[in-house]
Scaffold this active site. Structure first.
Site, PDB file in Angstrom:
ATOM      1  N   LYS A  54     -23.568  -1.522  -3.557  1.00  6.26           N
ATOM      2  CA  LYS A  54     -22.764  -0.292  -3.535  1.00  6.26           C
ATOM      3  C   LYS A  54     -23.679   0.926  -3.330  1.00  6.26           C
ATOM      4  O   LYS A  54     -23.404   1.800  -2.508  1.00  6.26           O
ATOM      5  CB  LYS A  54     -21.960  -0.159  -4.844  1.00  6.26           C
ATOM      6  N   GLN A  98     -19.295  -0.783 -13.687  1.00  6.97           N
ATOM      7  CA  GLN A  98     -19.258  -2.157 -13.170  1.00  6.97           C
ATOM      8  C   GLN A  98     -18.690  -3.120 -14.212  1.00  6.97           C
ATOM      9  O   GLN A  98     -19.101  -3.130 -15.362  1.00  6.97           O
ATOM     10  CB  GLN A  98     -20.678  -2.587 -12.743  1.00  6.97           C
ATOM     11  N   ASP A 121     -12.162   3.194  -8.560  1.00  7.34           N
ATOM     12  CA  ASP A 121     -11.795   1.778  -8.683  1.00  7.34           C
ATOM     13  C   ASP A 121     -10.269   1.623  -8.753  1.00  7.34           C
ATOM     14  O   ASP A 121      -9.745   0.531  -8.579  1.00  7.34           O
ATOM     15  CB  ASP A 121     -12.399   1.188  -9.974  1.00  7.34           C
TER      16      ASP A 121
END
Ligand code: NAD
Length: 294
Positions: A54, A98, A121
């Site tokens: 990422k 994460q 997200d």
């Protein structure tokens, strides 16, 4: 023996990233540098790989990235404090913690602490509601958004199609089902899960199967209607002594078994995985645009 179409997530993701690159230059020209903060807690090897790619992709596109690596002993309060600091940082438009965090962390509480305008997200309840309401100002979770993009770019018609989503997580299964049933996709959707009865029979009804379970090679040829489209979201590490790393990646679909029966299928790796990162970049740019009032 049928030769299915292999849905190449790498090339579709590359095209999405090209669009993102152009958009980054337009934002830079307006004096806006899009920024993404990625928080990694602990030493989970798969999470380290995901966070690494990422951050690398941000670098390739000209997106500013702030990587925060915290020890696995980090407390819930310390993590939430960091999230609050990132919420207040104007150079950060998107925040991603994460998953999965260490067991002592309440992931739900952390997600709720993220400013929904920075929740790239798409896991915050406000964004979950916007997805259900089909409100485009919300953030759509990256993996299901990537699956939809792959279907769309590949010209696969979801209108009136029978879709079966295996898995009901908030990260993949449920948002995937909402996207497929939305007024822009118009599929008829079944969500199957660990308590579903006769999963093979449910799957055989599907024109489109989306497997998001986390069980290597679970979906077999006789689960799939001939000519169906199969999207394999699973990423499973299985031991393989022939590999230097000692493992290989496999999906939830037994690719070799299923491929000859279907019209189109995604490989693992190289299918949904690259799409997820590309959609994260798209969401980060959406966040930057929205926060700049564009
Ligand atoms: P999860 O563990 O949160 O959810 C798994 C779901 O599968 C659950 O809803 C459960 O009910 C269902 N399930 C479990 N056993 C089952 C069974 N025997 N039969 C039917 N359903 C069953 O997992 P998740 O976060 O949704 O991830 C699923 C898979 O997708 C994992 O392999 C994960 O690594 C992968 N994943 C890939 C990407 C990507 O970018 N490609 C992103 C996220 C997750």
């Amino acid at each position: 023996m049928n030769q299915p179409r292999i849905l190449d997530g790498k090339s579709v993701a590359a095209a999405v990233l090209d669009e993102c690159r152009n958009e980054v230059s337009q934002l830079l020209a307006k004096g806006i540098t899009p920024g993404l903060a990625v928080v990694l807690i602990g030493e989970d090897p798969a999470s380290q790989v995901y966070v690494g790619s990422k951050v690398r992709t941000c670098g390739e596109l000209g997106i500013f990235s702030r990587k925060e690596t915290l020890p696995s002993t980090t407390t819930q309060d310390e993590l939430i404090k960091l999230v609050q600091e990132l919420n207040a940082d104007p150079s950060v438009h998107g925040i991603l913690v994460q998953s999965p965090p260490p067991k002592h962390i309440d992931e739900e509480a952390v997600i709720r602490a993220i400013d929904p305008r920075k929740d790239v997200d798409g896991f915050h309840p406000e964004n979950v509601a916007k997805l259900a309401l089909e409100d485009p100002s919300g953030f759509v979770p990256c993996t299901p958004a990537g699956c939809m993009k792959l279907l769309e770019v590949s010209g696969i018609n979801t209108n009136g199609a029978e879709a079966v989503v295996i898995g009901r997580s908030m990260i993949v299964g449920k948002p995937m089902a909402l996207l497929l049933v939305s007024k822009s996709a118009n599929a008829t959707v079944t969500i199957a899960h660990s308590r579903s009865k006769d999963l093979p029979a449910i799957c055989r009804r599907a024109d489109i199967v989306i497997a998001a379970v986390g069980r290597p090679d679970m979906v077999k040829a006789d689960w799939v209607k001939p000519g169906a489209v199969v999207i394999d979201v699973g990423i499973n590490r299985v031991e393989d002594s022939s590999k230097k790393s000692g493992f290989r990646l496999t999906g939830d679909v037994d690719f070799k078994d299923v491929a000859p029966h279907c019209a189109a299928i995604t490989p693992v790796p190289g299918g949904v995985g690259p799409m997820t990162i590309a959609m994260l970049m798209k969401n980060t740019l959406q966040a930057a645009r929205q926060q700049a009032g564009l």
